[in-house]
Design a protein around this motif. Sequence first.
Motif, PDB file in Angstrom:
ATOM      1  N   LEU A 401       1.663   6.814   1.350  1.00  0.00           N
ATOM      2  CA  LEU A 401       0.513   5.726   1.281  1.00  0.00           C
ATOM      3  C   LEU A 401      -0.821   5.632   2.402  1.00  0.00           C
ATOM      4  N   VAL A 403      -2.070   2.897   4.222  1.00  0.00           N
ATOM      5  CA  VAL A 403      -2.551   1.532   3.932  1.00  0.00           C
ATOM      6  C   VAL A 403      -3.161   0.982   4.569  1.00  0.00           C
ATOM      7  N   TYR A 409       0.699  -2.109  -0.339  1.00  0.00           N
ATOM      8  CA  TYR A 409       0.584  -1.949  -1.636  1.00  0.00           C
ATOM      9  C   TYR A 409       2.168  -2.639  -2.698  1.00  0.00           C
ATOM     10  N   SER A 444      -1.314  -0.414  -6.825  1.00  0.00           N
ATOM     11  CA  SER A 444       0.299  -0.059  -7.054  1.00  0.00           C
ATOM     12  C   SER A 444       1.267   1.646  -6.543  1.00  0.00           C
ATOM     13  N   GLN A 445       2.623   0.944  -6.651  1.00  0.00           N
ATOM     14  CA  GLN A 445       3.363   3.389  -6.522  1.00  0.00           C
ATOM     15  C   GLN A 445       4.168   2.967  -7.488  1.00  0.00           C
TER      16      GLN A 445
END
Length: 695
Positions: A401, A403, A409, A444-445
Motif C-alpha cells: 500500500l 500511503v 487507508y 479502503s483496502q
Amino acid sequence: MSMDKVFNKLRRYNRGNYVQLVFCLGFAVLLITSYAATLFSPTVQNVLPPGGDSRKQIYMIFAIALIGCLMFAIYATGLFFKYKSRETGVFLALGASKRVLAKAFYKELAKIWAACSLCGIIFGNIISFIVWQLFRLLVINTEQMAYQFALTGSLIGLLFALVLGLCILVMAYIFMKRSNLMDILNDQRKNEPIQEVTKFYGLTGLAMTVVGILLGYVVPSITANNFNTQMPAIWSATYLISVVGIYRFVTYLISHHERGRRPQKYYKNIIPFSMMKSQGKQTVRNMCVMALLVLASLFALFYVPMNSTMFWEIDDSPVDYSLPYPASIDQVNQEDIQRLADKHKVEVTNYIEVNFPQLLVSGVERDWTDDGELVEEYHEKFKYGEFISATEYEKITGEQLTVPQGGYYMVVTGPEGFWLKFDDMDQVTNPVTNETFKLSFTGSQMNRQMYSAGAPRYVLNDADFAQVATDLPIEHQVKQVMFNVAESDAEQAFAQDVFSEFVDRAPAEMARVTGYDDYQAEQAQLTNESHDGDMPIELDTDNPDLMSYWKYYPTIKTIIKQNFLRDQAVFFLLFIYVATICLAAVGIIAYTRSITIAINNKQLFDDLTKLGANNQYIRRTINSQLTKIFVYPTVIGAAAMMLFSLLIFWGNDRSFVASERIAFGIDVLITGVVCIYIFIIYRYSYKRMRKLLQV
C-alpha cells in the motif's frame, strides 16, 4: 336406515373424495406441528440470535407457512363441498329435512376434523424428532444439538387445528344455509367468466410487478444513502403494487386472445380459450395465489445460498487462526499454542504476533429522528481506532500500500455502509499526550485477515505512524496472534482446545460485545448515560452468541466453519419446512383446480366427442388448460424472486462478487428443482383429467 348409515355408505362409495380431504387436513396440521415443534425446540432457539434478523425472517416465514397450510386446507375443503353439493341436493329433492341433513353433515365433518387434528399433532411431533435425528446424523452431531421436546409446538399445532376447524364449520354452515335447491345441485357447474382486457392492461400489470419490488426494496436504500431520509414503515406497503400487478398480468394472460396474423391458429384454439375465460375469475385467483406461494418457497430456499457468501470469504482467508485481545492481558501466546500443538501432534506454521496501537479517532454519529430525518453529529474524539504502518501491513499480508503522508487507508471487508463512511475520520488524538494529528482518507483496502469487528483499523504512512502511534503504553494496544496449521486429522480437536483456552483465560474486561468502546463507555459514565455496547457477554464456549456478538471472538477457520454449518443447516432445515408447505399448497391448489376443470367441463368434452373431436384434439385441449395453470404462476413467481435476489446481491456491495455469483448459480439450480416438482404434479394432474374424461 338412519342418516349416519347412509353417510357411511356414501363415504365408502366416494372414498377418493374423502381420502383427498383427510390427506389435506391431516397434512396441514402435521406440517405446522412438526415445524413448530422444531422451531420452538430449545435447541433451535439457542441457535437463533435473540432479536436478530435471522429470527425475524424465520418467524415471518412461519407466518407464510401458516397461511399456506390454512389456504390449501380450506381450498381442499371447498372442493369436497363441491363433491357433496350434488348429494345434498338429491337428499333435499327426495324430501330430507335440511336440519337433519345438516346435523349429520356437521357430525361427519367433526369426526374427520378431530381425527385429522389428533393424528397430525401426534405424527407431527414424531416427524419432527425423526427429521432432527436424521439432521444430526447427516449434518452435525454434537451434544449442543441434541433434540429437546417443546410443548409449544404441540400447542401451536392444536391452535392451528382449532382455527382450521372453525373455518370448516363456517364454510359448512354457509354451504347448508343455501335455500335454492337448484343452486345446490348445480354448485359443481358454477362458473365465473372474466371479461377480456387489452394488451395495455397486461403491460401495466407486468410493469407494476417490477415497480412494486423496486419501490419496496431499492427506494428506501436510495433515499437513506442519498437524501438522508428514512422512509416510513408504511412504505413497505408498496410491495402490494407487485401483488396487484401479478393479478393484472395473469388476468391478461387468461383473457386476452387476438386473431393476429394467423387467424387459423386462433380459431383452432377458440374452444380452449373460451373454456379458460368462462372460469376466468376462479382461475386467476388460483394462479395468483400459486405465483405468490412459488415466490415464498423460493425465498425460503434461497436463504442459505444468500447467506453462504461469508462462509466462502472466510475460507479464502490466508490465516487459519487469528486471536485478538488487549495486549495488557495475559492471554495465549506462542508457548501455549506450541504446547497444545504438541499435545495433538499438529504442526504450527507462520506464527506471528502483531501489536496495534489504539488512538482516539474522530467520527460522525448518525441517528434517525422520529420524523425520519437523519441527524449527523461530528465528534473530534469519537472512539478508539487501531493502527498499523504500511511496511508492517505489507510484511504481514504481502499487499503493498502506498500511503501518502497525512493520509490513511481503512481496512474493510465490504462496501461502505450507511452508518459508517470510510472518510468520517479526519484526525486522531493520542490518548496519553492528548496531541492531535490531522489525516485524510486515501482509500479502503479489503482484507479479512487484518479486519477487526471490534474497532476500525487503519494503515498509516510509516513516518506518520512513527510520529503518532509509537511509544504508547501497553494499556493502549491490541495484540493479534496469527498462525496456520498443517492439515491433520487432529486439527479439529486442536482448534477446540485453542478456542477453549482462549475463552477460559479471558478476564471480565474482555467480556464485551462488538459495539463496546472504552472511550464511549467512559464518556457515558461521566454524563450518567448508558452506553449501547456496555453490556457483558457470557464467556462460555457453549454460548452461541459469542460468534455474532463477542468483541474479541477469535477467527478459527475450523470452528467458524463448524458453527456456520450448524447455524445455516438449522436455518436450511427450517426453511425446507416452509418451502415444503408452500410447494405442497401449490401442488394441491393446481391439482384440485385441474380436477375442477375436468368435472365442470365433462359435459362439454362429451359433446365435443359426439361432434367428431378425436382424442388428440381433446388431449391438446386438456393440455392447453393445464399449461396455463402450471406454467404461468411458476414463471411469474420464479422471475420475481430472481429479480429480488439480484437486487439483494446488488444492495450488499453494489456489485456481484465471485461468492455472490456462485450463490446465484445455486439459486438457479434450486429453481430448476422446483420446476421439476411442479412438472411432476402437472403430469399427474394430466393423467387424472384424462381418466376422469375417459380420454
